[in-house]
Write a protein that holds these residues in place. Structure first.
Motif, short mmCIF file in Angstrom:
data_model
loop_
_atom_site.label_atom_id
_atom_site.label_comp_id
_atom_site.label_asym_id
_atom_site.label_seq_id
_atom_site.Cartn_x
_atom_site.Cartn_y
_atom_site.Cartn_z
N LYS A 238 33.23 13.71 -11.69
CA LYS A 238 32.81 15.17 -11.68
C LYS A 238 34.47 15.98 -11.68
CE LYS A 238 28.30 15.76 -10.27
NZ LYS A 238 27.49 15.79 -8.95
N LEU A 239 35.38 15.73 -10.95
CA LEU A 239 36.67 16.91 -10.61
C LEU A 239 37.28 16.27 -11.53
CD1 LEU A 239 36.90 15.55 -6.81
CD2 LEU A 239 36.70 17.79 -7.80
N LYS A 241 36.80 16.00 -15.17
CA LYS A 241 36.09 16.36 -16.07
C LYS A 241 36.16 17.81 -16.28
CE LYS A 241 32.25 16.98 -18.56
NZ LYS A 241 31.02 17.26 -19.04
N GLU A 242 36.43 18.78 -14.68
CA GLU A 242 36.58 19.53 -14.94
C GLU A 242 38.36 19.65 -14.97
OE1 GLU A 242 36.00 22.16 -11.32
OE2 GLU A 242 34.66 20.65 -10.55
N LYS A 382 38.01 22.55 -3.57
CA LYS A 382 36.91 22.02 -3.37
C LYS A 382 35.83 22.68 -2.37
CE LYS A 382 35.44 21.93 -6.83
NZ LYS A 382 34.99 23.45 -8.29
#
Ligand code: HSE
Length: 429
Positions: A238-239, A241-242, A382
């Motif tokens: 996820k990170l 992709k960010e 985050k």
């Protein structure tokens, strides 16, 4: 003139063997210029196991070595798998008899390639293995035949369909690793022992073969640096992709003036890069030729249909005749493998830390990186109320890997850092 019929013996009736039998039953004349193909004998662990193909009319052998030496078998196809044991014994038997062998067994060739090539070349037997690398995509033929007029500098890509499928599904559905692995097994992508896939070993076998074909060096699986996807967490996916990346298991072999570097590991590829866009069970490969330039090959890397099609292409080559060296050059002229040290490679890195949520922590981390000579390219923090700390992610500018490892070791010792920082390479593309 009547067409010659080539009699084939198949050892191993798993996903690929079953797919091959089905194809050859339906299309015995798939290579009409060369003749017809008929499977006459088979061998597998269990004769009575339910199968999608009918084997009742075929000669049955409990022992694949006996099948390999059967006088009515013109071509021996080994689809048992495993680097040693019955697969090796059967292949050696057929080669000693001068009988053509076709195999999908990357482990066998990556670990015993020189020995088997020597055997094949001394008896004049063909030893072909298109299905061993990238399933249905013709990577072996491309390097062995189409690129003999070039000097390849590097090959890099996605060579394991199971890992690619797992990473794709984890990202797309936020699903757990184990759950997607079971699905990959059901779909017939995974090896009998899925550790070979998720540990990176299957991709390492394959890239070892590509290195031997590309650079004319002896295949040396033991020299490969291997890391799998076992430690890749959903959070990293996820990170990444960010930050504009997708995590892929990338296998690479590159040639330098002093030797060859072969490595497999999870790598961040920019989202718009072709490797990041090869999803599901697809395989993808870049070949960097000195004269031809860059070639990109993509195709289904696993599964019954594509892999059986690659075996069939080798059968057609045997029928057409002619013998090529098993690797880029005859076994006795292959260069000894000189392994390069990956810690001297230079590239960007992704580092994820879990830190205490208190004043001054970021400053200490930035200071440690500065002391090591690591320059930060991007930074992301985050909020994560349940994580027992705050995850922070940073990417670096291009840095020697030994320097980044040193920085990780130092950061791990800081009181504010709660676990060993995670490190992933960012693709140099
Ligand atoms: N287990 C292998 C893969 C099958 O997932 O790519 C093809 O070699």
């Amino acid at each position: 003139m009547a067409q010659k019929t080539w009699r084939v013996g198949v050892a191993g009736l798993g996903t690929v063997g079953g797919g091959l039998l089905q194809f050859l039953a339906e299309r015995p004349d798939f290579a009409p210029a060369e003749g017809r193909v008929e499977v006459v004998a088979v061998s597998a662990r269990s004769r009575s196991r339910p199968r999608t193909v009918d084997i009742s009319n075929l000669a049955w052998y409990d022992d694949p070595v006996a099948l390999a030496s059967a006088p009515d078998v013109d071509i021996f196809v080994e689809l048992i798998g495993g680097s040693d044991g019955p697969a090796k014994a059967a292949v050696e038997t057929a080669l000693r008899l001068g009988k053509p062998v076709i195999t999908a067994n990357k482990a066998l060739l990556a670990e015993h390639g020189v020995e088997l090539a020597t055997l094949a070349e001394s008896s004049g037997a063909m030893l072909l293995y298109e299905a061993a690398v990238m399933g249905g995509a013709p990577a072996v033929k491309m390097l062995r035949e189409a690129m003999v007029g070039d000097d390849v500098a590097s090959v890099s890509g996605i060579l394991n369909g199971t890992c690619n499928y797992i990473l794709t599904e984890m990202e797309a559905g936020g699903r757990a690793f184990e759950d997607v692995l079971s699905e990959a097994q059901r779909l017939g992508y995974a090896e009998a022992d899925p550790t070979m896939d998720v540990g990176g070993f299957d991709a390492a076998h394959k890239v070892t073969l590509l290195a031997a074909l590309a650079f004319g060096c002896a295949p040396s699986y033991a020299a490969a640096h291997v890391q799998g996807i076992n430690d890749v967490e959903l959070l990293d996916i996820k990170l990444a992709k960010e930050l504009g990346y997708r995590i892929k298991l990338v296998a690479q072999a590159s040639r330098g003036p002093d030797g060859v570097l072969v490595r497999v590991g999870p790598v961040l590829a920019p989202l718009d890069h072709p490797l990041a866009q090869a999803n599901g069970a697809l395989n993808a490969l870049f070949i960097e030729g000195t004269r031809i330039g860059r070639i990109f090959l993509q195709g289904p890397g696993a599964g019954a249909g594509p892999t059986a099609a690659a075996v069939a292409a080798d059968i057609a080559d045997v029928m057409a005749g002619g013998v090529r060296p098993v690797f880029q050059a005859p076994a006795e002229t292959l260069r000894p493998f000189a392994a390069l040290d990956p810690s001297r490679s230079v590239g960007k890195a992704y580092i994820r830390l879990l830190v205490k949520d208190e004043p001054g922590v970021i400053a200490v981390i930035a200071e440690t990186l500065a002391e090591c000579g690591v320059s930060i390219d991007s930074f992301l923090q985050k909020p994560a109320p349940d994580a027992g700390g705050v995850p922070i992610v940073l990417t670096t500018h291009a840095t020697p890997e030994s320097v980044v490892t040193d920085a990780i070791n130092r950061m791990e010792k800081l009181p504010a850092v709660l676990e060993r920082p995670r490190l992933l390479r960012i693709a140099r593309i």
